[in-house]
Enzyme design. Structure first.
Site, short mmCIF file in Angstrom:
data_model
loop_
_atom_site.label_atom_id
_atom_site.label_comp_id
_atom_site.label_asym_id
_atom_site.label_seq_id
_atom_site.Cartn_x
_atom_site.Cartn_y
_atom_site.Cartn_z
N HIS A 117 0.87 -1.17 0.11
CA HIS A 117 -0.25 -0.12 0.04
C HIS A 117 0.91 1.37 -0.04
O HIS A 117 0.15 2.44 0.13
CB HIS A 117 -0.92 0.07 1.25
N ASP A 144 4.21 -1.46 -3.79
CA ASP A 144 3.21 -2.37 -4.64
C ASP A 144 3.83 -2.43 -6.25
O ASP A 144 3.57 -3.30 -6.61
CB ASP A 144 1.97 -1.60 -4.80
#
Length: 305
Positions: free
Chosen positions: A151, A156
């Site tokens: 996140h 990511d």
């Protein structure tokens, strides 16, 4: 003969909220892949010059204090678009990141981006339709890639960049097989209908067997264990209907209203596109839109004869 260089930009964004028409990016990260290998990277926090929703902070952990001295959208976008260039954009649920970048481009430069959009979530669903989940966590777990700093944009992006070449290989193999079947599509449709009928028949057969098992337990039968150790048991669960207007104040008071109710988004979409609302109410609902997702499917329309 030299191998053709394939360049793709894997990226991720973190935002102030989910509605791309009102919210802005607070973090951007991207990796440049050349034939599946990471060759360059770019990341930046972005001062959105507006409120960051608490629900978003709870996900990515980026607070107003962290972006107060970061480049503004107008300062960050030239570098972002320079890094992206005109190469394909690769992202998980790509329409989300794409629309945020596109809106920022329109605000800063007065023009939209035109990069090809590659959605790894759609690819993952195509290759592994049987999985229960198709999020980034599920993707990286499937390809045994460690997802660090989940996140946050670069965490990511890195996880996706490492998993993407493996996913792409399988997806292209599947796509190649599918292309070879296009000359047989009429036959395959007939085959599809036969399989569909078989599935329907098998589902009916399973239901018949379940009815026998249910009767067995209701007449006092004991749990049954198979040769492989699987166990057949019987459960009975009661549930109630509730007067929503009566319990709504209590749900609101304890902060459980959102969890206890699920919005029928399909109905809301039909309402917005229908003729029963005046323009003011229609705009209020449109302004309440949040995350944008995309689904693609086929549909069989049965002959009514």
């Amino acid at each position: 003969m030299a191998r053709k260089k394939v360049i793709e930009i894997v990226l991720d964004t973190e935002t102030t909220g989910l509605d791309y028409t009102r919210e802005k990016m607070v973090e951007f990260a991207a990796l440049r892949l050349e034939n599946g290998k990471i060759k360059d990277e770019f990341q930046t926090l972005i001062n959105p010059e507006q409120h960051i929703r608490k629900s978003s902070i709870a996900i990515h952990g980026i607070t107003p204090d962290m972006v107060v001295d970061a480049p503004t959208e107008a300062e960050a976008m030239p570098k972002i678009l320079e890094f992206i260039g005109d190469y394909p954009i690769v992202a998980h649920n790509a329409i989300f990141d794409y629309t945020f970048i596109n809106e920022a481009s329109k605000r800063v430069f007065g023009k939209e981006i035109s990069n090809e959009r590659i959605d790894t979530q759609q690819m993952f669903k195509e290759v592994y339709p049987e999985l229960d989940a198709h999020g980034l966590n599920a993707l990286t777990e499937k390809f045994k890639v460690e997802l660090k700093d989940h996140h946050r944009a670069m965490g990511d992006t890195m996880g996706l960049a490492l998993a993407y070449p493996k996913l792409k290989k399988l997806y292209l193999q599947k796509f190649d097989w599918e292309n070879k079947q296009l000359d047989n599509v009429e036959y395959l449709f007939e085959r599809f209908l036969r399989i569909q009928q078989t599935v329907t028949t098998l589902q009916s057969e399973l239901q018949d067997l379940k009815s026998v098992f249910k009767l067995y337990f209701e007449q006092g039968g004991k749990p049954i264990t198979s040769q492989e150790g699987d166990m057949l048991i019987y459960n009975s669960k009661q549930s109630f209907g509730y007067d929503f207007n009566t319990i709504k104040p209590i749900l609101e008071e304890i902060g459980a209203l959102e969890k206890a109710t699920k919005l029928n988004t399909g109905f809301i979409d039909r309402l917005v596109h229908g003729h029963s609302l005046d323009e003011e109410k229609r705009e209020i609902i449109k302004n309440a839109r949040q995350e944008l997702t995309e689904t693609r499917n086929i549909q069989v329309i049965r002959n009514k004869q």
